[in-house]
Design a protein around this motif. Structure first.
Motif, PDB file in Angstrom:
ATOM      1  N   THR A 155       0.826  -1.210   0.000  1.00  0.00           N
ATOM      2  CA  THR A 155       0.000   0.000   0.000  1.00  0.00           C
ATOM      3  C   THR A 155       0.862   1.263   0.000  1.00  0.00           C
ATOM      4  O   THR A 155       0.578   2.213  -0.712  1.00  0.00           O
ATOM      5  N   ASP A 165      -3.346   3.921  -4.840  1.00  0.00           N
ATOM      6  CA  ASP A 165      -4.791   4.116  -4.708  1.00  0.00           C
ATOM      7  C   ASP A 165      -5.446   2.734  -4.634  1.00  0.00           C
ATOM      8  O   ASP A 165      -5.885   2.165  -5.626  1.00  0.00           O
ATOM      9  N   ARG A 167      -8.228   1.633  -3.321  1.00  0.00           N
ATOM     10  CA  ARG A 167      -9.648   1.523  -3.663  1.00  0.00           C
ATOM     11  C   ARG A 167      -9.822   1.319  -5.179  1.00  0.00           C
ATOM     12  O   ARG A 167     -10.586   0.459  -5.617  1.00  0.00           O
ATOM     13  N   LYS A 171     -10.955  -2.165  -7.235  1.00  0.00           N
ATOM     14  CA  LYS A 171     -12.111  -2.164  -8.142  1.00  0.00           C
ATOM     15  C   LYS A 171     -11.729  -2.814  -9.483  1.00  0.00           C
ATOM     16  O   LYS A 171     -12.454  -3.667 -10.001  1.00  0.00           O
ATOM     17  N   ARG A 193      -6.750   1.015   6.483  1.00  0.00           N
ATOM     18  CA  ARG A 193      -8.166   0.802   6.200  1.00  0.00           C
ATOM     19  C   ARG A 193      -8.252  -0.099   4.973  1.00  0.00           C
ATOM     20  O   ARG A 193      -9.166   0.007   4.172  1.00  0.00           O
ATOM     21  N   GLU A 196     -11.449  -2.104   4.272  1.00  0.00           N
ATOM     22  CA  GLU A 196     -12.517  -1.174   3.854  1.00  0.00           C
ATOM     23  C   GLU A 196     -12.303  -0.661   2.431  1.00  0.00           C
ATOM     24  O   GLU A 196     -13.261  -0.383   1.723  1.00  0.00           O
ATOM     25  N   MET A 197     -11.027  -0.496   2.047  1.00  0.00           N
ATOM     26  CA  MET A 197     -10.721   0.047   0.717  1.00  0.00           C
ATOM     27  C   MET A 197     -10.821  -1.023  -0.368  1.00  0.00           C
ATOM     28  O   MET A 197     -10.612  -0.732  -1.537  1.00  0.00           O
ATOM     29  N   GLY A 198     -11.066  -2.279   0.022  1.00  0.00           N
ATOM     30  CA  GLY A 198     -11.284  -3.305  -0.987  1.00  0.00           C
ATOM     31  C   GLY A 198     -10.296  -4.454  -0.960  1.00  0.00           C
ATOM     32  O   GLY A 198     -10.434  -5.391  -1.743  1.00  0.00           O
ATOM     33  N   GLU A 301      -7.189  10.002   2.374  1.00  0.00           N
ATOM     34  CA  GLU A 301      -8.487   9.355   2.213  1.00  0.00           C
ATOM     35  C   GLU A 301      -8.458   7.883   2.612  1.00  0.00           C
ATOM     36  O   GLU A 301      -9.426   7.350   3.149  1.00  0.00           O
ATOM     37  N   GLN A 302      -7.329   7.206   2.355  1.00  0.00           N
ATOM     38  CA  GLN A 302      -7.322   5.747   2.485  1.00  0.00           C
ATOM     39  C   GLN A 302      -6.591   5.229   3.716  1.00  0.00           C
ATOM     40  O   GLN A 302      -6.603   4.042   3.981  1.00  0.00           O
TER      41      GLN A 302
END
Ligand SMILES: *Cc1c(COP(=O)(O)O)cnc(C)c1O
Length: 393
Positions: A155, A165, A167, A171, A193, A196-198, A301-302
């Motif tokens: 990360t 990134d 998230r 995706k 996180r 939560e971020m995927g 954000e992450q």
């Protein structure tokens, strides 16, 4: 045990299993085996294992299980499997799920041993590996395929502190049904996180912030109960990557203070980054918590915090960087990170010396770059030490 507890409370209480003595501090069950009341009981236990039943320490142990339950609670995950080292965790997570013919996409900016697993080991067993620049989402999009089984990334990269990134990558991966595996050491369990971020699977070297005091090697894989017990456990229990009960006890005690330590270390890292910004003897101060970091927005954000590591690019290259390191009196030259003691490394000549120059250039590992893992010392003392060493260049 409450799922509504905040992570600091989880770190102190989750997962505890008390013996008949009602000890306050977690017991070390330094035993390889477990006694059965009868032959029938042994047979029964081998057939199906109850909640508080164990067979052999390679398969599981009460102290190790306490650590697994505690870290899973902190991460908000269903389950966890503890391993002998961070690398046993990375290898276990990937090798347990992949087979010949599978495809995996990985970010290129990896810890050296992670790179070795992907580049040398998995390929030897017929797994196809595609490396991408983790920051470039178009490269991720271009690399994933219908047969992509997993994607792997750190990360926050070591040592250049690029923040992926997650998230967006998750995706892209999930669109083709790939499992997202992240090495989350630099993000730390405190600020992570990732789920939560995927992320589907999160791997830590517990050697770093979880122990946080430089005592023991360890690792852990965090994920769904299905993945941990059906995929990871059979692989690791038969191949011997288990964590020792003594190490699990060290890591359990580490988790009790982890959040306080990591937050204090991060506060200091932020103060140092701010105080050193603009110093003409540094060509760059890299820290995900400062506004001019290229991925400051993604980090904010992450992750819940920017972390305990900063990178300094010493103007004057390798010779100046060596003079700087040699002049430090408080910060020690070593290659661990997340420790209570501040530790500094020159990646180009140590942790990343095996990489080709062109690859180091690509990853931002210049000859002047030093990685500083900020410890628990008083921030003023650290700043004094860093400034005196800069003066000595
Ligand atoms: C240290 C580290 C590892 C390996 O962990 P060990 O406990 O040393 O085996 C893996 N990934 C990252 C990012 C690390 O910093």
């Amino acid at each position: 045990m409450s799922e509504s507890w905040k992570s600091r409370t989880q770190g102190v209480h989750s997962g505890i299993r008390r013996s008949q003595y009602g000890e306050v501090s977690e017991a070390i069950f330094l035993t390889q085996g477990f006694v059965y009341d009868s032959a029938e009981a042994a047979a029964q236990r081998f057939e199906s294992l109850g909640e508080d039943e164990f067979i052999y320490a390679r398969y599981g142990n009460p102290t190790v299980r306490m650590f697994e339950d505690r870290i899973a609670a902190i991460e908000g995950a269903e389950d966890a499997f503890a391993t002998a080292s961070g690398m046993a965790a990375v290898n276990g997570a990937l090798t347990s799920m992949l087979k010949a013919g599978d495809h995996i996409v990985s970010s290129r900016a990896l810890f050296g041993s992670c790179l070795y697993i992907l580049e040398e080991i998995l390929t030897r067993y017929g797994v196809e590996v595609t490396f991408v620049d983790g920051l470039d989402l178009d490269q991720w999009r271009g690399a994933v395929r219908a047969d992509t089984r997993a994607v792997f990334l750190e990360t926050v990269s070591n040592p250049a502190l690029e923040v992926i990134d997650l998230r967006a990558v998750a995706k892209i991966a999930h669109e083709v049904g790939a499992t997202v595996v992240v090495d989350n050491v630099f993000a730390t369990p405190v600020f992570s996180r990732a789920l939560e971020m995927g992320a589907d699977v999160v791997v830590y070297s517990a050697t770093k912030h979880i122990d946080g005091q430089g005592r023991a090697l360890g690792g852990v894989i965090v994920g769904t109960r299905e993945f941990i017990r059906k995929t990871v456990e059979p692989y690791l229990k038969h191949t011997g990557g288990a964590m020792s009960p003594f190490t699990a006890w060290i890591m359990l005690k580490g988790l009790e203070t982890m959040e306080l330590r990591v937050r204090a270390q991060t506060d200091t890292a932020g103060r140092l980054a701010e105080a050193l910004a603009g110093d003409e003897r540094l060509s760059r101060v890299v820290y995900p918590g400062v506004a001019d970091h290229p991925q400051a927005g993604v980090a904010a954000e992450q992750m819940r915090g920017p972390g305990t590591i900063l990178a300094l690019d010493i103007a004057g290259g390798r010779a100046a960087a060596f003079r700087f390191l040699n002049a430090l009196k408080l910060v020690t030259i070593s290659n661990n990170l997340g420790d209570a003691k501040s530790i500094i490394t020159h990646p180009a000549t140590t942790t990343h010396q095996r990489l080709e120059q062109t690859m180091r250039d690509r990853l931002g590992i210049t000859d002047g770059l030093v990685r500083l893992s900020v410890g628990l010392e008083d921030p003023e003392d650290l700043l004094d030490d860093l400034r005196s060493a800069l003066d000595a260049i």
